[in-house]
Motif scaffolding. Sequence first.
Motif, PDB file in Angstrom:
ATOM      1  N   ILE A  75       0.856  -1.189   0.000  1.00  0.00           N
ATOM      2  CA  ILE A  75       0.000   0.000   0.000  1.00  0.00           C
ATOM      3  C   ILE A  75       0.892   1.239   0.000  1.00  0.00           C
ATOM      4  O   ILE A  75       1.780   1.368   0.846  1.00  0.00           O
TER       5      ILE A  75
ATOM      6  N   GLU B  97      -3.031   4.967  -1.300  1.00  0.00           N
ATOM      7  CA  GLU B  97      -3.657   4.419  -2.503  1.00  0.00           C
ATOM      8  C   GLU B  97      -2.919   3.166  -2.976  1.00  0.00           C
ATOM      9  O   GLU B  97      -1.834   2.833  -2.476  1.00  0.00           O
ATOM     10  N   TYR B  98      -3.517   2.490  -3.936  1.00  0.00           N
ATOM     11  CA  TYR B  98      -2.825   1.439  -4.681  1.00  0.00           C
ATOM     12  C   TYR B  98      -2.205   2.077  -5.912  1.00  0.00           C
ATOM     13  O   TYR B  98      -2.889   2.731  -6.702  1.00  0.00           O
TER      14      TYR B  98
ATOM     15  N   GLU C 289       0.200   0.908  -9.068  1.00  0.00           N
ATOM     16  CA  GLU C 289       0.732  -0.306  -9.692  1.00  0.00           C
ATOM     17  C   GLU C 289       2.254  -0.284  -9.805  1.00  0.00           C
ATOM     18  O   GLU C 289       2.911  -1.296  -9.541  1.00  0.00           O
TER      19      GLU C 289
ATOM     20  N   TYR D 253       3.722  -0.656  -6.289  1.00  0.00           N
ATOM     21  CA  TYR D 253       3.390  -2.014  -5.843  1.00  0.00           C
ATOM     22  C   TYR D 253       4.352  -3.028  -6.471  1.00  0.00           C
ATOM     23  O   TYR D 253       4.904  -3.898  -5.784  1.00  0.00           O
TER      24      TYR D 253
ATOM     25  N   SER E  12      -1.846   3.500   6.333  1.00  0.00           N
ATOM     26  CA  SER E  12      -2.221   2.565   5.270  1.00  0.00           C
ATOM     27  C   SER E  12      -3.351   1.655   5.717  1.00  0.00           C
ATOM     28  O   SER E  12      -4.156   1.197   4.898  1.00  0.00           O
TER      29      SER E  12
ATOM     30  N   VAL F  51      -5.455  -5.609  -2.664  1.00  0.00           N
ATOM     31  CA  VAL F  51      -5.062  -4.201  -2.533  1.00  0.00           C
ATOM     32  C   VAL F  51      -5.415  -3.397  -3.783  1.00  0.00           C
ATOM     33  O   VAL F  51      -5.512  -2.160  -3.719  1.00  0.00           O
ATOM     34  N   LYS F  52      -5.613  -4.083  -4.900  1.00  0.00           N
ATOM     35  CA  LYS F  52      -5.948  -3.362  -6.137  1.00  0.00           C
ATOM     36  C   LYS F  52      -7.344  -2.741  -6.069  1.00  0.00           C
ATOM     37  O   LYS F  52      -7.689  -1.900  -6.891  1.00  0.00           O
TER      38      LYS F  52
END
Length: 336
Positions: A232, A245-246, A248, A251, A294, A319-320
């Motif tokens: 996160i 936020e997520y 990408e 991550y 988070s 988490v997406k």
Amino acid sequence: MRIWFNHWFSTAYRLMELLKQGDNSIEIIASSRTEHAVYQKMAEEFYVEPTDISDEDYVDWCIEFCKEHNIDVLFPRRCRVAISKNLHRFDALGVKVLVDRNVELMDLLEDKKKTADLFFKHNICKVPDMYIVNNVKQFKNAYDLLKQKYVEDRICIKYCKDEGATSFRVIDNVVDNISVLRLGTGAKINYERVCEMLASVEHFDDLIVMPYLKGPEVSIDSLNTDKGFIGISRYKVGTRSTAVEYDETLYNISKKFAEVTGIKCPYNLQLRYHNDELYLLEVNTRMAGGSHKSCMTGINIPYIALCDLIGKDFDLPNVKEIKPLTISEIETPIIL
């Protein structure tokens, strides 16, 4: 279940609260080097730790503490690496410890230069140019080389082994100008003053000299579980707010690090933008002081980490599906 937090940040208060939200039968045992630690108000029991003591003696103290207070699980912050080197002693007591069992990895990640070398070797993300120095002559040479290459950028310094950016300084000669009295200059220092301090000793602990990364700093609160990876992202918005936020890209960077190392404890990956590119700052092999933010997404990182550690079943969150949040905080007085 009795869970012990040794000397932690004040925000451990929220981590303890999150554990109890996951299981209200959990008892928190807390300790600190100061009797005024605010998280004692979330604990069933609180104790003051010894201060002037070697890491080895502190581990001995921890072993006796676990015996005396019937500890089931230890969430360590103080002396994590020394504790990880003695996990067999905690195993013998039946105490689970939330650190990675790979001692070499724990040792490596305590050193910012070795961490950067690992990221570079495995192409996890960019690492800044850096020189390691331990005397004033080496520092001056490194500074000159970097200033030739990064003409428009400032240079910064920090110890290879440091926590909480205690030693971090930006070298900025403007700090001697009267105009800075109206500015929050933060951790800035004049070049001549740096040279003066470093020259006061023949050798000093390894110091990193590198360009100052001037873009936004981001943190990825991460956990690599047996069921999958959690990451996160959060970053400051102004001075009082945090975006969670997520993301990408972030991550995937943290997930690749987890896959390369096999790390099996909560960690916080810190990156920073510079000229629109991401660079490594450091990896903390523990939950960060701001990781409770988070968890405002509804993903209870400390409780999931506990379940993964003790072999209790849990649902891996997606988490997406996180909805972006903007979080702020207010001070709340608590009577100790």
